[in-house]
Design an enzyme around this catalytic site. Structure first.
Site, PDB file in Angstrom:
ATOM      1  N   HIS A  38       0.809  -1.226   0.000  1.00 30.61           N
ATOM      2  CA  HIS A  38       0.000   0.000   0.000  1.00 30.61           C
ATOM      3  C   HIS A  38       0.842   1.276   0.000  1.00 30.61           C
ATOM      4  O   HIS A  38       0.639   2.180   0.818  1.00 30.61           O
ATOM      5  CB  HIS A  38      -0.942   0.005   1.217  1.00 30.61           C
ATOM      6  CG  HIS A  38      -2.156  -0.860   1.039  1.00 30.61           C
ATOM      7  ND1 HIS A  38      -3.040  -0.709  -0.011  1.00 30.61           N
ATOM      8  CD2 HIS A  38      -2.622  -1.896   1.779  1.00 30.61           C
ATOM      9  CE1 HIS A  38      -4.008  -1.609   0.094  1.00 30.61           C
ATOM     10  NE2 HIS A  38      -3.776  -2.356   1.164  1.00 30.61           N
ATOM     11  N   ASN A  89      -6.668  -7.178  -4.101  1.00 27.23           N
ATOM     12  CA  ASN A  89      -7.976  -6.618  -4.452  1.00 27.23           C
ATOM     13  C   ASN A  89      -7.855  -5.158  -4.896  1.00 27.23           C
ATOM     14  O   ASN A  89      -8.731  -4.638  -5.570  1.00 27.23           O
ATOM     15  CB  ASN A  89      -8.997  -6.775  -3.314  1.00 27.23           C
ATOM     16  CG  ASN A  89      -8.572  -6.104  -2.042  1.00 27.23           C
ATOM     17  OD1 ASN A  89      -7.406  -6.174  -1.646  1.00 27.23           O
ATOM     18  ND2 ASN A  89      -9.485  -5.428  -1.368  1.00 27.23           N
ATOM     19  N   HIS A  90      -6.737  -4.499  -4.566  1.00 28.96           N
ATOM     20  CA  HIS A  90      -6.519  -3.131  -5.058  1.00 28.96           C
ATOM     21  C   HIS A  90      -5.963  -3.117  -6.488  1.00 28.96           C
ATOM     22  O   HIS A  90      -5.743  -2.051  -7.049  1.00 28.96           O
ATOM     23  CB  HIS A  90      -5.629  -2.339  -4.101  1.00 28.96           C
ATOM     24  CG  HIS A  90      -6.369  -1.963  -2.843  1.00 28.96           C
ATOM     25  ND1 HIS A  90      -6.863  -0.696  -2.599  1.00 28.96           N
ATOM     26  CD2 HIS A  90      -6.750  -2.718  -1.778  1.00 28.96           C
ATOM     27  CE1 HIS A  90      -7.499  -0.676  -1.435  1.00 28.96           C
ATOM     28  NE2 HIS A  90      -7.437  -1.891  -0.910  1.00 28.96           N
ATOM     29  N   HIS A 148      -3.703  -9.125   3.017  1.00 25.26           N
ATOM     30  CA  HIS A 148      -5.050  -8.556   2.956  1.00 25.26           C
ATOM     31  C   HIS A 148      -5.560  -7.989   4.285  1.00 25.26           C
ATOM     32  O   HIS A 148      -6.508  -7.220   4.295  1.00 25.26           O
ATOM     33  CB  HIS A 148      -6.010  -9.623   2.418  1.00 25.26           C
ATOM     34  CG  HIS A 148      -7.361  -9.141   1.979  1.00 25.26           C
ATOM     35  ND1 HIS A 148      -7.563  -7.972   1.280  1.00 25.26           N
ATOM     36  CD2 HIS A 148      -8.603  -9.697   2.125  1.00 25.26           C
ATOM     37  CE1 HIS A 148      -8.860  -7.834   1.017  1.00 25.26           C
ATOM     38  NE2 HIS A 148      -9.503  -8.859   1.519  1.00 25.26           N
TER      39      HIS A 148
HETATM   40 MN   LIG Z   1      -6.347  -6.400   0.268  1.00 23.15          MN
END
Ligand SMILES: [Mn+2]
Length: 291
Positions: free
Chosen positions: A49, A113-114, A239
Site C-alpha cells: 500500500h 484486491n486493489h 489482505h
Molecule cells: Mn487487500
C-alpha cells in the site's frame, strides 16, 4: 530515489506487462495464472500500500537484487495491494515493475484486491488521484497502463507440498487448483477470483458473510479442505493488518508488510521460505521476519 516522471512510470508498467504476457524464461512455471515455484528460496511479501520504506527494507535485508544479479535461485513473491493509502504508491509500483523487467526469472507479482478487475470496486482507491496530482493531464494514460498491468498479474503461487500463496483466501465454492489457475477467465461468471482477492480467515468453523461486503470469511475446516486438495501444508496470504505483522489461524498465515499510521500495527513482516526439503515444514512461523 526521486519520483519517476509520467513517461518513466508508463514505460516501466508497459515493460512489466510485456514481460508477464510474453512469459520470459523464469525459475517458475505458469498454468493459467497459477505460478508453480521451484524448490528454491522464496521471499514472500504482503500488502505494501505505497509503503516504500518497508519495500526498501525487505529488499535490503534479503539482498534480493544482488542475489538475483548473481544468478542465485531465489524468487520474490509479492502478494498484491501495491497501491492506495500510502505515501509512496508510485515509487512502489515503479520499483516492483522494474525488478520484474530486470529479473523476470526471479519475480512473481500477485494480484491484490486493489489491483482487481475493473468491475469490482475497491475503497479507498486514491491511486488515480495520486497520479493526477503528480502527472496532471498525463495521469489518465498512466492509469490505463496500470490497469493493463493489473489485469495481467498472477492470481496465486504454489510451493509444491508446502504452501499456497495468494492475496485474500481460499475460494469456498471450489475445491480445485484448476479453478484458481483459471479464475481470471471464469470471472465474473463465477466469483472465484473475487473470493481469492477478498476472503478472510476466521477462527470459527464453516463460512460466514464478510463485513467487507465482498467475499466470505472461511473457517479452519474450509481452509484445510482446500489445502488438502491442493496438496500443501498451509495458506500464506495478506489482505489484513496484524499487530505483529504476522498472525496465524489454523493453517492460515497472514503476512502484512506495510507500516502506515492508519493501520496502527506495531510491526510489519515478510517470510523467507528456505529451499524446499523433502520433509514437511514443522512450523512456518519460524520463517517469518518482523521489523
Ligand atoms: Mn487487500
Amino acid at each position: 530515489m526521486s519520483v519517476p516522471d509520467a513517461g518513466q512510470l508508463a514505460d516501466s508498467l508497459d515493460k512489466a506487462t510485456k514481460t508477464i504476457t510474453q512469459s520470459q524464461p523464469s525459475l517458475f512455471s505458469v498454468t493459467g495464472r497459477l505460478v508453480t515455484l521451484p524448490s528454491c528460496e522464496a521471499i514472500v511479501v504482503g500488502d505494501l500500500h505505497g509503503d516504500i520504506s518497508s519495500l526498501r527494507y525487505i529488499l535490503m535485508k534479503t539482498w534480493f537484487k544482488k542475489r538475483a544479479e548473481d544468478g542465485e535461485p531465489v524468487v520474490l513473491v509479492c502478494m498484491g495491494d501495491y497501491v492506495d493509502r500510502g505515501p509512496g504508491q508510485v515509487e512502489v509500483l515503479y520499483i516492483l515493475t522494474r525488478l520484474l523487467t530486470e529479473y523476470p526469472r526471479n519475480v512473481v507479482l500477485l494480484r491484490g484486491n486493489h489491483e482487481g478487475p475493473g468491475d469490482v470496486g475497491v475503497s479507498p482507491h486514491d491511486f488515480p488521484h495520486v497520479l493526477h496530482r503528480l502527472y496532471d493531464e498525463e495521469s489518465q494514460s498512466v492509469y490505463r497502463r496500470f490497469r493493463d498491468f493489473a489485469d495481467q498479474l498472477y492470481t496465486a503461487a504454489i510451493s509444491p507440498r508446502r504452501a499456497l500463496i495468494l492475496h485474500g483466501g481460499v475460494p469456498v465454492g471450489s475445491q480445485s487448483l484448476k479453478d484458481v489457475a483459471y479464475a481470471h477467465r471464469t470471472h465474473p461468471e463465477t466469483d472465484t477470483l473475487r473470493q481469492i482477492l477478498w476472503n478472510d480467515p476466521m477462527p470459527e468453523q464453516g463460512i460466514a458473510g464478510s463485513v467487507r461486503g465482498v467475499g466470505y470469511l472461511f473457517g479452519p475446516d474450509r481452509a484445510r479442505r482446500f489445502l488438502d486438495a491442493a496438496g500443501v501444508q498451509v495458506l500464506i496470504r495478506s489482505h489484513q493488518s496484524c499487530e505483529e505483522g504476522h498472525s496465524v489461524i489454523g493453517d492460515v498465515h497472514t503476512i502484512f508488510s506495510c507500516k502506515l499510521p492508519n493501520y496502527g500495527n506495531k510491526k510489519a513482516a515478510y517470510m523467507e521460505l528456505p529451499k524446499a526439503a523433502t520433509e514437511p515444514v514443522e512450523n512456518f512461523s519460524n520463517y517469518v521476519k518482523t521489523f
